[in-house]
Write an enzyme that holds these catalytic residues in place. Structure first.
Site, PDB file in Angstrom:
ATOM      1  N   ARG A  75       0.819  -1.210   0.000  1.00  0.00           N
ATOM      2  CA  ARG A  75       0.000   0.000   0.000  1.00  0.00           C
ATOM      3  C   ARG A  75       0.861   1.272   0.000  1.00  0.00           C
ATOM      4  O   ARG A  75       0.600   2.171  -0.808  1.00  0.00           O
ATOM      5  CB  ARG A  75      -0.988  -0.035   1.175  1.00  0.00           C
ATOM      6  CG  ARG A  75      -2.115  -1.039   0.943  1.00  0.00           C
ATOM      7  CD  ARG A  75      -2.941  -1.222   2.187  1.00  0.00           C
ATOM      8  NE  ARG A  75      -2.088  -1.640   3.295  1.00  0.00           N
ATOM      9  CZ  ARG A  75      -2.425  -1.521   4.562  1.00  0.00           C
ATOM     10  NH1 ARG A  75      -3.570  -0.956   4.891  1.00  0.00           N
ATOM     11  NH2 ARG A  75      -1.617  -1.945   5.490  1.00  0.00           N
ATOM     12  N   ASN A 124      -6.231  -2.603   1.866  1.00  0.00           N
ATOM     13  CA  ASN A 124      -6.208  -4.076   1.900  1.00  0.00           C
ATOM     14  C   ASN A 124      -7.627  -4.585   2.047  1.00  0.00           C
ATOM     15  O   ASN A 124      -8.429  -3.991   2.749  1.00  0.00           O
ATOM     16  CB  ASN A 124      -5.469  -4.564   3.153  1.00  0.00           C
ATOM     17  CG  ASN A 124      -3.974  -4.592   2.958  1.00  0.00           C
ATOM     18  OD1 ASN A 124      -3.482  -4.513   1.844  1.00  0.00           O
ATOM     19  ND2 ASN A 124      -3.249  -4.732   4.055  1.00  0.00           N
TER      20      ASN A 124
END
Ligand SMILES: [Fe+3]
Ligand SMILES: [Mg+2]
Ligand SMILES: [Zn+2]
Ligand SMILES: [Zn+2]
Lengths: 326, 762
Positions: free
Chosen positions: B18, B36
């Protein structure tokens, strides 16, 4: 063939065919015999190759086996029946010898063979001689013995060195000249069980003779039926040196080798010392020892604490033992 | 303007994905979000067309080192005029398919901080970041989030929390982030568990240098450590562990130290320094400081490099290689829970170097040997698990494969992913059986796989088989052991077959109820045909013949010389007491099952040339035979191929004749290896002529023998074969579960293929 080896295959067969057809409350526990009020009743078929082996033959095996099945119900054996299936041409001298040893065994056990039957089948339709015996005896109706009665904390005893009968017969069968000082342990155990039950009234949970499948199979039946774990100590399991040596040669675990004159007893922990003393005071129980105890976890399994402190699973064999190592 | 929804699947959580997306998007000036979820990473990105295209290209190209992208799905959307870019919260809902990363060795950045006196984590034994550190061994559930790891009990301090929340930081959302103020602490305890004063790591090093045995808590369990150069300590450790001969592994600080002990080629160096940090078996070289009891009578040594900061600090403190062997007694599984370790290792370890970060799942070290251009994996565990093996074909319904009995692994497969478990071990051990059943539950939760098909070996006594047949509501598939070996090799190579499979191993249950182990199979994934095997010989005493290879020598000599083995063989003299009895057993057939096992043939020859009569660990006789062979010798014994199979006894006879003629054991061992390779090639060529297949797949534990594997591969290639060997999973029984899974999947396709009519109806 694996269905006769005394392991899981036998049990599956028995449960699938016989229990299914005959289902009733007396048969259900699949014990060594049935108890109705003061009466205990059992039957067993005897098939052994060879018919004569060091320490015995099919004759005394057939008497002692049935006497022991009654003894394991806590009963005092009284009367036996005997049935014979003979292959055409079976030597009459062999038959005489078998019957004589049956008579001697019955006398020694204090039971009477009171009825019987004989059939002869064509050559090749049977293997020499098969014997079936049934037995009745009397039992204290208050006794609650059974494979499902073991409780966590109980002590597990054997009445002497294990495995003698199984390796003796196997070696006698081989036809090879391997020398070993081995004899079958076949013996009637009702005197021993009576002494134990008299000494520890109400404290004996379960008695089993460790025949086919040996001590390992009996312990598994107890673990499963009582939903407990049985934990035994490798170093505490008594095995005669000659038996150990022969087992080592043959690659057999003595725990799975049959006995015909040894029993497993599960007794209340507090009565363990008294039980041990009682067993040892009897001529057939001088080699008795505590081999382990009952625990609550893991239910249904028999575990062996090895000499190194490891924990091995002693499982019921599905069939004939084959190596598992890759 | 363009807006896309992007979904990235694979190992993309806990690896800095990320922040990578965040950095990439903000660098390009794109708007949107990243987060996520249970499937992996999702992102929505909006901006000028060219920049969005560049974003998508860089997504794969520049992904973080630990990420393993399996699939990127892009869906076009309507631009919404978003501003700014944000990382959004994890979402625990939905199917669980995101992949947990394997544990990873400390990265270069963390090592620099570890050594930097100005850094706040200077000398901190639990330093880690998004690119390194514990993963699989601390994960309790998914999604991979601190709350679902064994770090949950450690509340981050302010400094750590700000790194954790800063998308520009290397520790952004690194779940095990911690520091000396807020994280786990090392502790040195006496053998009785009492705290010892002073710095734990320095104290541990001092004890080691003083000749003590110390239990050291690592990533997947406890190790037992002694100084590798300390003869007395190493011998003490062997005695206390009841481990007679099986070699100990040695941890070295780095490649230089490795080179002082072993030959370290380029491939070996790559394997040693890989992020998985396996134990690498290498030929010894020079006379580095390794005491004899570390690997008695062994020409190889298992080396590994430090893979946690604690190991780095410890090796720096000792300044010398240390033995690090599994923390257990004899054949027990490695201890990993603190209380259990203190109880079980109390009689072995003089002290404990431990810490307060729990290990969730026991994981042994992985083991490889350099071979060809890669590695031959002997044990696939820490550092590799739970990365899935990607299958070339999807399994139609989720599969659980229960594996074998020894070296057990299980495998859960769904779609194209096969999750082969960490090394479980010998199931006959109760602790191990528990880690088998618990492991299956854990993997099932972790990867959201609820098996509908359960595959198992045909051996009725395997505890893995018994586990399978007691499951309710699933379809059972029995898979023959050697078919599973070959299918495992096929899956490892992404091939469907059919091939000529050569499965040489110790033994496995055959479809005819006898014991197989030297097998030629014409095999695809769904089915196989037995197309050749070694001539069966009796195993006198069954399992006893495995533990005592000399019995196989007796049985093979009896077969080789038609019941009249020659006089004067040392193996007969050494085992005089039982030799006749064992021959008698073999001839009488009682307690002597027949086997076509190749492993037993190697055992026989190893015992024949001696002096290995009794083994103390699996495969010992064959391992010693391989090490003994002179690699320069090119002669080969001949084995005849008869209607009853390949006569292994011919090889034994040739070896015995050479032995009696005074030929050196090293030469005999080599000629035997060459002879086995030659007869494999010959049989494969015959089968190619008969069936037209020209690809051969080699599997089974015997092919851990790299001399045999090398000779066989060379011979087959020279004969024009394409040769498949294992790459990712072991050729031994550790690979069985993968093979079972793909066979079950292939059969599921075959048996459930719907007819045209039903297909139209659905
Ligand atoms: Fe195998
Ligand atoms: Mg009976
Ligand atoms: Zn790092
Ligand atoms: Zn902190």
């Amino acid at each position: 063939l694996a269905h006769g080896a005394g392991g899981r295959a036998t049990r599956t067969l028995v449960e699938a065919v016989f229990l299914e057809a005959f289902r009733n409350p007396m048969l259900e526990p699949l014990g060594d015999g049935a108890v109705a009020g003061e009466l205990a009743f059992t039957t067993d078929c005897y098939v052994v190759t060879p018919l004569f082996f060091p320490g015995g033959d099919i004759g005394d095996l057939a008497v002692n086996g049935t006497v022991n099945d009654l003894a394991m119900c806590g009963a005092r054996p009284a009367y036996l029946s005997a049935g014979f299936i003979l292959e055409e041409g079976f030597p009459i001298d062999d038959l005489r010898r078998i019957v004589a040893s049956m008579a001697a065994a019955a006398r020694a056990a204090g039971v009477a063979v009171v009825t019987g039957d004989t059939k002869v089948v064509q050559k090749g339709k049977a293997d020499g001689c098969y014997v079936t015996t049934a037995g009745v005896g009397t039992v204290d109706p208050e006794l609650r013995l059974g494979a499902s009665a073991a409780r966590p904390g109980d002590a597990v005893l054997v009445s002497g060195p294990i495995g003698d009968h199984g390796v003796t017969v196997l070696l006698a069968r081989g036809g090879f000249d391997i020398e070993a000082d081995l004899t079958s342990d076949t013996a009637p155990l009702h005197g021993l069980t009576a002494r134990l039950l008299d000494t520890c009234p109400g404290r004996v949970r379960c008695l089993r003779d460790a025949t086919r499948g040996g001590v390992a199979t009996v312990l598994n039946e107890i673990a499963e039926a009582s939903e407990v774990a049985v934990v035994i100590d490798e170093d505490a399991v008594p095995v005669r040196p000659a038996v150990r040596g022969t087992c080592e040669l043959l690659g057999i675990d003595p725990l799975y080798s049959a006995c015909e004159g040894r029993m497993v007893a599960v007794v209340d922990r507090d009565a363990a010392d008294a039980a041990l003393a009682a067993l040892r005071s009897h001529p057939l129980g001088t080699g008795s020892t505590v081999i382990g105890r009952v625990a609550d976890d893991p239910p249904g399994l028999v575990l062996l604490r090895t000499s190194f402190g490891g924990t091995r699973i002693v499982d019921v064999l599905v069939g004939d033992p084959l190596p598992r190592i890759c | 303007m363009r807006r896309v929804e992007v979904r990235v699947e694979g190992v993309v959580q806990g690896v800095g994905f990320r922040p990578f997306v965040y950095g990439l998007a903000t660098g390009l000036g794109l708007a949107g979000v990243v987060g996520n979820d249970a499937d992996g990473v999702f992102a929505e990105v909006e901006g000028p067309r060219g920049l969005v295209a560049e974003f998508l290209a860089a997504l794969r190209r520049d992904a973080p080192p630990l990420a393993r992208i399996e699939r990127v799905r892009v869906v076009e959307g309507e631009p919404r005029g978003d501003r700014g870019f944000a990382i959004v919260r994890s979402d625990g809902s939905g199917a669980r398919r995101a992949l947990v990363s394997p544990d990873t060795a400390t990265c270069g950045d963390c090592l620099r901080e570890l050594a930097d006196p100005g850094n706040r984590r200077f000398g901190y034994a639990f330093i880690n970041c998004t690119n390194c550190g514990p993963r699989f061994t601390i994960v309790r559930g998914v999604p991979y989030d601190r709350a679902l790891t064994t770090m949950a009990g450690f509340a981050m301090c302010e400094a750590c929390a700000s790194e954790y929340h800063d998308p520009a930081d290397r520790r952004f959302h690194a779940q095990p982030t911690c520091c000396p103020d807020c994280g786990p602490r090392p502790r040195l305890a006496s053998g009785r568990g009492e705290d010892l004063p002073g710095d734990p790591i320095a104290g541990c090093a001092a004890l080691l240098m003083d000749g003590r045995v110390v239990a050291v808590k690592g990533l997947g369990g406890y190790h037992l450590a002694v100084l590798a150069s300390d003869e007395t300590a190493a011998a003490d450790l062997r005695r206390r562990k009841h481990r007679e001969d099986k070699p100990f592994a040695v941890m070295v600080a780095g490649l230089d130290q490795a080179r002082s002990l072993c030959e370290v080629g380029d491939l070996a160096a790559t394997l040693l320094t890989g992020a998985g940090r396996p134990i690498v078996l290498l030929p010894r070289a020079g006379d580095g400081p390794v005491a004899a009891p570390v690997a008695p009578g062994n020409r190889h040594l298992g080396l590994m490099l430090p893979y946690t900061p604690l190991h780095h600090l410890l090796l720096a403190a000792t300044g010398a290689p240390i033995v690090l062997t599994s923390g257990n007694v004899s054949d027990e599984p490695i201890a990993y829970e603190d209380a259990d370790a203190f109880a079980r290792l109390a009689g072995i370890a003089d002290a404990f170097l431990t810490h307060d970060r729990p290990i969730h799942i026991r994981t042994d070290d992985s083991v490889v040997r350099p071979f060809g251009g890669g590695g031959s994996v002997l044990r696939r565990s820490r550092g590799h698990v739970p990365a899935p093996v990607t299958l070339a074909w999807a399994v139609p319904r989720p599969v659980l494969a229960c594996g074998a009995e020894l070296k057990n692994t299980f495998c859960l497969a769904k779609d194209t992913r096969a999750f082969v478990s960490h090394h479980i071990g010998d199931l006959e051990n109760y602790e191990t059986l528990r880690s088998f059943t618990h492991g299956i539950e854990h993997f099932s939760r972790l990867f959201g796989i609820v098996p509908e098909v359960v595959a198992h070996d045909l051996h009725p006594e395997y505890l893995s088989t018994k586990h399978a047949v007691e499951l309710d509501g699933v379809d059972l598939v029995g898979v023959q052991h050697h078919h599973a070996h070959i299918a495992s090799c096929l899956a490892d190579n992404g091939e469907p077959g059919p091939v000529i499979g050569v499965a040489f191993d110790g033994l496995g249950y055959g479809t005819d109820g006898t014991i197989w182990g030297g097998e030629f199979l014409l095999a695809g994934l769904a089915s196989f045909e037995r197309a050749g095997h070694l001539v069966p010989v009796p195993m006198p005493g069954g399992t006893a013949a495995i533990r005592q290879p000399w019995r196989m020598a007796a049985a093979y000599l009896d077969a080789a010389y038609d019941g009249r083995p020659p006089e004067g063989l040392d193996v007969a003299r050494r085992n005089e007491e039982r030799w006749k009895d064992v021959l008698s057993l073999a001839r009488g057939g009682v307690g002597s099952p027949l086997t076509s096992s190749a492993g037993r043939l190697f055992d026989a020859v190893s015992a024949l040339i001696g002096p290995r009569d009794t083994i103390t660990y699996e495969g010992q006789a064959a391992i010693e035979l391989e090490q003994r062979a002179d690699p320069a010798e090119r002669g080969a014994y001949a084995a005849s191929v008869t209607a009853g199979g390949i006569r292994g006894a011919d090889l034994v006879r040739a070896a015995a004749d050479d032995l009696l003629a005074g030929v050196a054991p090293e030469v005999i061992a080599a000629r035997f290896h060459n002879g086995v390779a030659a007869v494999i090639v010959r049989r494969c060529a015959e089968l190619r002529d008969a069936c037209g297949l020209s690809t051969a797949a080699l599997s089974g534990g015997v092919f851990q023998n790299l001399l045999l594997l090398g000779r066989t591969v060379d011979g087959l290639r020279t004969a024009g074969f394409r040769v498949l060997t294992h790459r990712r999973v072991p050729p031994n029984d550790g690979g069985i579960s993968l093979g079972q899974a793909v066979v079950a999947g292939a059969r599921d396709v075959t048996s459930r293929r719907p007819s045209r009519a039903t297909r139209r109806a659905t």
